[in-house]
Design an enzyme around this catalytic site. Structure first.
Site, short mmCIF file in Angstrom:
data_model
loop_
_atom_site.label_atom_id
_atom_site.label_comp_id
_atom_site.label_asym_id
_atom_site.label_seq_id
_atom_site.Cartn_x
_atom_site.Cartn_y
_atom_site.Cartn_z
N ARG A 230 0.83 -1.17 0.04
CA ARG A 230 0.13 -0.11 0.00
C ARG A 230 0.77 1.20 0.08
NH1 ARG A 230 -5.14 -2.37 0.82
NH2 ARG A 230 -6.55 -1.12 1.85
N ARG B 274 -23.67 1.37 -4.36
CA ARG B 274 -23.56 -0.06 -4.29
C ARG B 274 -24.85 -0.34 -3.19
NH1 ARG B 274 -18.11 -2.66 -3.50
NH2 ARG B 274 -17.71 -1.57 -1.62
N ARG C 141 -23.88 -1.04 2.74
CA ARG C 141 -22.89 -1.25 3.81
C ARG C 141 -22.56 0.08 4.54
NH1 ARG C 141 -18.39 -4.46 0.81
NH2 ARG C 141 -19.28 -6.14 0.48
N ARG D 137 -10.70 7.24 1.87
CA ARG D 137 -9.77 6.10 1.32
C ARG D 137 -9.22 6.55 0.05
NH1 ARG D 137 -13.27 0.79 0.84
NH2 ARG D 137 -11.10 -0.16 0.25
P1 AMP Z 1 -9.09 -3.99 1.87
O1 AMP Z 1 -9.80 -5.26 2.22
O2 AMP Z 1 -7.84 -4.23 1.12
O3 AMP Z 1 -10.00 -2.87 1.52
O4 AMP Z 1 -8.49 -3.49 3.52
C1 AMP Z 1 -9.43 -3.14 4.29
C2 AMP Z 1 -8.48 -2.36 5.38
O5 AMP Z 1 -7.34 -3.42 5.79
C3 AMP Z 1 -7.75 -1.27 4.89
O6 AMP Z 1 -8.66 0.04 5.11
C4 AMP Z 1 -6.45 -1.29 6.00
O7 AMP Z 1 -6.84 -0.93 7.36
C5 AMP Z 1 -6.25 -2.45 6.12
N1 AMP Z 1 -5.19 -2.99 5.17
C6 AMP Z 1 -5.35 -3.74 4.13
N2 AMP Z 1 -4.08 -4.05 3.40
C7 AMP Z 1 -3.33 -3.13 4.09
C8 AMP Z 1 -1.83 -2.78 3.86
N3 AMP Z 1 -1.10 -3.43 2.88
N4 AMP Z 1 -1.30 -2.22 4.95
C9 AMP Z 1 -1.81 -1.64 5.70
N5 AMP Z 1 -3.33 -1.85 6.11
C10 AMP Z 1 -3.80 -2.54 5.30
#
Ligand code: AMP
Length: 216
Positions: free
Chosen positions: A89, A128, A163, A174
């Protein structure tokens, strides 16, 4: 099969493409979001830190995320290739990941950047609507994805729900994090010569382009 990394803003379709690739090529699908959600249930200090960051919509610390990912990459199903969905990320994670790859004797593989305009991403999230009964997904703001009857599932006639985090405010937060932290990765991977940019199209067209690159 080479490993695959997706770089994409929220709602650009990396989850969808990951599932299509997983089904067809039997690659392991590693979503760091899923790994972190699972680890947030642990009764430990680590579990507590993760839960707090997830609740606030913030990124979890690079150390914790990398620790969980490294454990997962050592599992047997990653030997024949895997898809990383949601990692790295930021540039710090990308550099740390390159060290982990060296240690584990693995290759970076392909990096796909799914390029999609902000306005469309916002519509996908804000409009959505999900069926809590059968899981079907609709969109009240995108003509071809609207349910036939407003607020009602086409498949099972259940009432559709939204949601809590599918709102404009959370999307903007985000997207902001994406632009500040994740977008610089595009330049990083371009300079390594491993980046493939794929412009927004319907999911089958995007998948076809990914396959063309994989089979080149
Ligand atoms: P996602 O399912 O990819 O939308 O991720 C959901 C949440 O998980 C994000 O908003 C972050 O809080 C955390 N997260 C996911 N991937 C990472 C990453 N590579 N580094 C840090 N936090 C992460």
């Amino acid at each position: 099969m080479k490993n695959i990394v997706f770089i994409a803003p929220p709602a650009a379709g990396k989850g969808t493409q990951s599932l299509l690739l997983q089904e067809k090529y039997h690659l392991a699908h590693i979503s760091t979001g899923d790994l972190l959600r699972k680890a947030s249930q642990e009764e430990s200090e680590r579990g507590y830190f993760i839960k707090e960051a997830l609740q606030k919509g913030q990124l979890v610390s690079d150390e914790i995320t990398l620790e969980l990912l490294t454990e997962r990459l050592k599992e047997k199903d990653c030997e024949n290739g895997y898809i990383l969905d949601g990692f790295p990320r930021n540039v710090k994670q990308a550099l740390a990941y390159e060290n982990v790859l060296k240690e584990l004797g693995k290759d970076l593989g392909y990096v796909f950047f799914l390029d999609c305009p902000k306005e469309l991403l916002k519509k996908r999230i804000v409009g959505r609507e999900i069926c809590p009964n059968c899981g079907a997904v609709f969109n009240s703001l995108i003509e071809e994805s609207k349910p036939s009857v407003e607020g009602v599932c086409d498949r099972c006639s259940h009432t559709l729900v939204k949601r809590k985090d599918d709102n404009e405010e959370t999307f903007d937060a985000r997207y902001d994090i994406y632009m500040k932290q994740t977008e610089p990765l595009i330049h990083h991977y371009r300079s390594l010569g491993v980046l493939h940019t794929i412009k927004e199209e319907d999911k089958d067209a995007v998948f076809k382009k990914i396959e063309e690159i994989i089979h080149e």
